[in-house]
Design an enzyme around this catalytic site. Structure first.
Site, PDB file in Angstrom:
ATOM      1  N   CYS A  95       0.847  -1.193   0.000  1.00 50.17           N
ATOM      2  CA  CYS A  95       0.000   0.000   0.000  1.00 50.17           C
ATOM      3  C   CYS A  95       0.886   1.248   0.000  1.00 50.17           C
ATOM      4  O   CYS A  95       1.854   1.323   0.759  1.00 50.17           O
ATOM      5  CB  CYS A  95      -0.913   0.009   1.220  1.00 50.17           C
ATOM      6  SG  CYS A  95      -2.011   1.453   1.300  1.00 50.17           S
ATOM      7  N   CYS A 118       0.340   5.236   6.817  1.00 50.33           N
ATOM      8  CA  CYS A 118      -0.282   5.061   8.139  1.00 50.33           C
ATOM      9  C   CYS A 118       0.734   4.401   9.072  1.00 50.33           C
ATOM     10  O   CYS A 118       1.198   3.282   8.806  1.00 50.33           O
ATOM     11  CB  CYS A 118      -1.532   4.209   8.025  1.00 50.33           C
ATOM     12  SG  CYS A 118      -2.697   4.785   6.749  1.00 50.33           S
ATOM     13  N   CYS A 149       0.406   0.638  10.281  1.00 51.14           N
ATOM     14  CA  CYS A 149      -0.011  -0.411   9.353  1.00 51.14           C
ATOM     15  C   CYS A 149       1.147  -1.204   8.752  1.00 51.14           C
ATOM     16  O   CYS A 149       2.009  -0.645   8.078  1.00 51.14           O
ATOM     17  CB  CYS A 149      -0.838   0.207   8.219  1.00 51.14           C
ATOM     18  SG  CYS A 149      -1.557  -1.051   7.135  1.00 51.14           S
ATOM     19  N   CYS A 175     -16.562  -9.584   5.235  1.00 49.56           N
ATOM     20  CA  CYS A 175     -15.887  -8.328   4.930  1.00 49.56           C
ATOM     21  C   CYS A 175     -14.624  -8.611   4.125  1.00 49.56           C
ATOM     22  O   CYS A 175     -13.842  -9.486   4.494  1.00 49.56           O
ATOM     23  CB  CYS A 175     -15.526  -7.585   6.215  1.00 49.56           C
ATOM     24  SG  CYS A 175     -16.946  -7.336   7.313  1.00 49.56           S
ATOM     25  N   CYS A 224     -19.439  -6.590   3.031  1.00 46.05           N
ATOM     26  CA  CYS A 224     -18.743  -5.363   3.401  1.00 46.05           C
ATOM     27  C   CYS A 224     -17.399  -5.354   2.687  1.00 46.05           C
ATOM     28  O   CYS A 224     -16.797  -6.419   2.484  1.00 46.05           O
ATOM     29  CB  CYS A 224     -18.536  -5.301   4.923  1.00 46.05           C
ATOM     30  SG  CYS A 224     -17.655  -3.824   5.507  1.00 46.05           S
ATOM     31  N   CYS A 281     -19.567   1.667   7.794  1.00 40.10           N
ATOM     32  CA  CYS A 281     -18.794   1.076   8.884  1.00 40.10           C
ATOM     33  C   CYS A 281     -17.582   1.984   9.070  1.00 40.10           C
ATOM     34  O   CYS A 281     -16.729   2.072   8.184  1.00 40.10           O
ATOM     35  CB  CYS A 281     -18.370  -0.343   8.522  1.00 40.10           C
ATOM     36  SG  CYS A 281     -17.276  -1.133   9.733  1.00 40.10           S
ATOM     37  N   ARG A 302     -18.105  -2.495  17.506  1.00 42.00           N
ATOM     38  CA  ARG A 302     -17.382  -3.746  17.262  1.00 42.00           C
ATOM     39  C   ARG A 302     -16.020  -3.766  17.948  1.00 42.00           C
ATOM     40  O   ARG A 302     -15.221  -2.844  17.811  1.00 42.00           O
ATOM     41  CB  ARG A 302     -17.188  -3.961  15.756  1.00 42.00           C
ATOM     42  CG  ARG A 302     -16.378  -5.222  15.429  1.00 42.00           C
ATOM     43  CD  ARG A 302     -16.194  -5.406  13.948  1.00 42.00           C
ATOM     44  NE  ARG A 302     -17.467  -5.634  13.305  1.00 42.00           N
ATOM     45  CZ  ARG A 302     -17.803  -5.175  12.100  1.00 42.00           C
ATOM     46  NH1 ARG A 302     -16.950  -4.425  11.437  1.00 42.00           N
ATOM     47  NH2 ARG A 302     -18.964  -5.446  11.592  1.00 42.00           N
TER      48      ARG A 302
END
Length: 343
Positions: free
Chosen positions: A52, A56, A59, A96, A127, A187, A259
């Site tokens: 990616c 972040c 991550c 998901c 999702c 979400c 969640r």
């Protein structure tokens, strides 16, 4: 419709309440809107892992960090469908699918739309989390039958720039607006334990609660520290601060599913029980969340039994033989025969 005019002072006041007073109020709010003994169960599958371009700091999928993560291309539709069938057999009601992208490319869209259609055909809620979406992409995913789109705000607007610089808070809000405009459910939650202040935790929940329409699902993640990321040595968040965050989220967003997400494998049963008491009523189920560990299915089933909880839509647990068969299936999937698309 839940209120959307919370003030920072009101949210901070909730965080500062005596712990048991806060939990008592959160439990009352929870019982007013949900079956207190029912938990929505989702399974999360990484359909494209690593590489990616975002930065972040938490991550392991960022291409900027050296975490030892093996990158994978976009999974083949049938392989995704196979995992969805396993998840449904194992008690999940929502499947998901997550891809480590800044945003999906046009060449990926036909495969993503097919994944949604095929998983939807199993009778599961669907999702996806694919990074930023433009309005056209959101519309096409909605037309394919996507029920939920996950796009977290991560932290407060004030602390956000300390964690991510490659996309803005406004970018995230714009994606949520496109998702709503397409008619999908939202979400959206965040991560705690990033080194943020209590005011930042309040700021995250304030931003979520004051969206034009509150998210239907609010994942609260505990930072999972991964070697090679900038936050690998971040100090642990106090357990009670995490539980407080769950309770305040429940009070601010009474009709949302709150969640327990990443970091749950580090929580003992007693802490998870307090989170459920504080108003958490959704979990990710399975041994892995994208690239981080998660409690295995058998542990979750045992905890549910001890607490008298049940998955949404399930009247009773599978018998012992069914559990053994399911775990044999899960063991078999650990020897994958991967099929991928170029992405």
């Amino acid at each position: 419709m839940s209120r959307q005019n919370w003030t920072r002072e009101q949210v901070l006041a909730l965080f500062e309440r005596p712990f048991f007073d806060l939990l008592f109020e959160a439990q009352q709010v929870h019982r007013a809107h949900f079956d207190a003994n029912e938990v929505q169960v989702s399974t999360l599958l990484s359909i494209k892992t690593g590489a990616c371009p975002e930065d972040c700091k938490y991550c392991p999928q960022s291409a900027r960090y050296h975490t030892g993560l093996e990158t994978e291309r976009l999974m083949e539709v049938e392989k995704v469908l196979e995992r969805a069938r396993e998840a449904k057999a194992n008690g999940s009601s929502r499947f998901c699918m997550g891809a480590a992208w800044r945003n999906p490319r046009e060449r990926d869209m036909p495969y993503l739309l097919k994944m949604v259609q095929e998983v939807k055909s199993l009778g599961m809620e669907t999702c996806m989390t694919l990074g930023m979406l433009d309005a056209s992409q959101a519309d096409r995913l909605a037309e394919a039958g996507l029920d939920y789109y996950n796009h977290n705000l991560d932290t407060s607007p004030e602390f956000y720039g300390d964690i991510i610089t490659t996309r803005t808070y406004a970018d995230r809000l714009n994606t949520l607006e496109n998702v709503r405009g397409a008619g999908m459910k939202v979400c959206s939650g965040g991560i705690v334990g990033l080194g943020e202040s209590p005011e930042d935790r309040a700021g995250l929940l304030l931003a979520l609660a004051n969206l034009p329409r509150q998210p239907e699902s609010v994942p609260i993640n505990m930072l999972v520290k991964v070697k090679g990321t900038p936050l690998e040595n971040q100090e642990d968040l106090d357990d009670f601060d995490f539980i407080r965050t769950i309770a305040v989220a429940r009070i601010l967003m009474p009709q949302s599913h709150v969640r327990l997400s990443a970091g749950r494998e580090k929580m003992n049963d007693q802490m998870q029980a307090l989170c459920f008491m504080a108003g958490a009523n959704s979990i990710f189920y399975g041994c892995k969340l994208l690239t981080t560990p998660n409690p295995d299915e058998n542990s979750d089933m045992q905890l549910f039994k001890r607490l008298g909880l049940r998955p949404s839509g399930v009247s009773q647990k599978p018998d012992e033989m069914t559990e053994i068969e399911l775990h044999e299936q899960l063991a078999a999937q650990n020897a994958p025969k991967p099929l991928y698309y170029e992405a």
